[in-house]
Design a protein around this motif. Sequence first.
Motif, short mmCIF file in Angstrom:
data_model
loop_
_atom_site.label_atom_id
_atom_site.label_comp_id
_atom_site.label_asym_id
_atom_site.label_seq_id
_atom_site.Cartn_x
_atom_site.Cartn_y
_atom_site.Cartn_z
N SER A 30 0.84 -1.20 0.00
CA SER A 30 0.00 0.00 0.00
C SER A 30 0.88 1.25 0.00
O SER A 30 1.62 1.49 0.97
N VAL A 72 -0.02 4.26 0.41
CA VAL A 72 -0.47 5.14 1.51
C VAL A 72 0.21 4.71 2.82
O VAL A 72 0.79 5.54 3.52
N ASP A 73 0.13 3.44 3.11
CA ASP A 73 0.71 2.95 4.37
C ASP A 73 2.22 3.06 4.38
O ASP A 73 2.82 3.38 5.42
N LYS A 132 4.03 5.32 2.95
CA LYS A 132 4.38 6.73 3.18
C LYS A 132 4.19 7.11 4.66
O LYS A 132 5.01 7.82 5.23
N ILE A 133 3.12 6.62 5.24
CA ILE A 133 2.86 6.95 6.64
C ILE A 133 3.90 6.31 7.55
O ILE A 133 4.45 6.95 8.46
#
Lengths: 151, 199
Positions: free
Chosen positions: B45, B47-48, B50-51
């Motif tokens: 993912s 998104v994950d 990057k977080i």
Amino acid sequence: MELGSLQRRYIDFTTALFREGFLDNQYTQLQQLQDESNPEFVLEVVTLFFEDSEKLLDELSRTLDQQVVDYKKVDAHVHQLKGSSASIGAQRVKNVCMAFRNFCEERNQEGCLRCLQQVRQEYFLVKSKLETLFRLEKQILAAGGSVPVLW
Amino acid sequence: GHLVGVQRRAVEEMEEVKEEGEEMDVNDCGGGGLEVVRVLVVDDSPVDRKIVEMLLRRSEGIFDVVSVDSGKKAMEVLGLNEIEAKPPNHDDQKIDIVLTDYCMPEMTGLDLLKAVKANSSSRSIPVVMMSSENDSERISSCRAIGAEDFILKPLQVKDVQRLRTYTVPIGPMSKRGSKRKLPMALIAKSNGERHAPPR
């Protein structure tokens, strides 16, 4: 619009987003990670979420449109969408994904199609809200002000 | 400007976590400076990834992050080969800890864990699993194969700060503050005690 009004509008808008369940505390966590060396972090993460989600929604449409539906594939996509929506705090999208997965498990095509419609609706709603939020932040900064911190 | 408030709050939180981390370091490590820990983050993912990268980078500079989007790429970084193991060479990046998502296409986090633990050159690298599912069977499987810990997503600051403890010699058991963590009894190994999962 005058700076004070922009800031008030920002506060009201953000408060409503949380009150109406569009966003949850995870979004606040992202805001807390942002700093001067990474001033666009939240925007970057949310942009990734938009790109990823729209790809997944398209895939879901395609997969559910097949003569023989591959529910494992559908579930994998919904799982991914659930994960990324949870990661950015898009609570309503996440909640629909949870119901969606139940229909996948039941191999219920009608239920899945209803959920797809619903998740698409919730996604585009939160997308529109977040875009408004970012626009307000930009306007506040352009007016020489600070974006209010609500945590 | 507006970032001051953001920065102040984030710094306060990081300092709280640092204080907790320092306490644990004093109790567990018996001295020594904080070395940079190289973390291999594996998550399909974006998104994950990057977080998690940001969470690690905001941890007071103690983590150096390498991130990949698949188990296959993780194997390459670790100098492992899916078909046959080969000894690491100086070109392979030295990884101190692997932080991997459980659910990934093709090669899952579990497959990656098995591969890391099956190879003599990588067996000692701690592997921490991440998952959005609090599945007791999944956790047990990972534990049985040698995962150090199993963290529920979305990750928080405190989850990431604790990673460092898996890469240093273990001392007396320290308190675990997060309700969301399901410890794999790494620290308990040194004193014979076992943690029961909180859920």
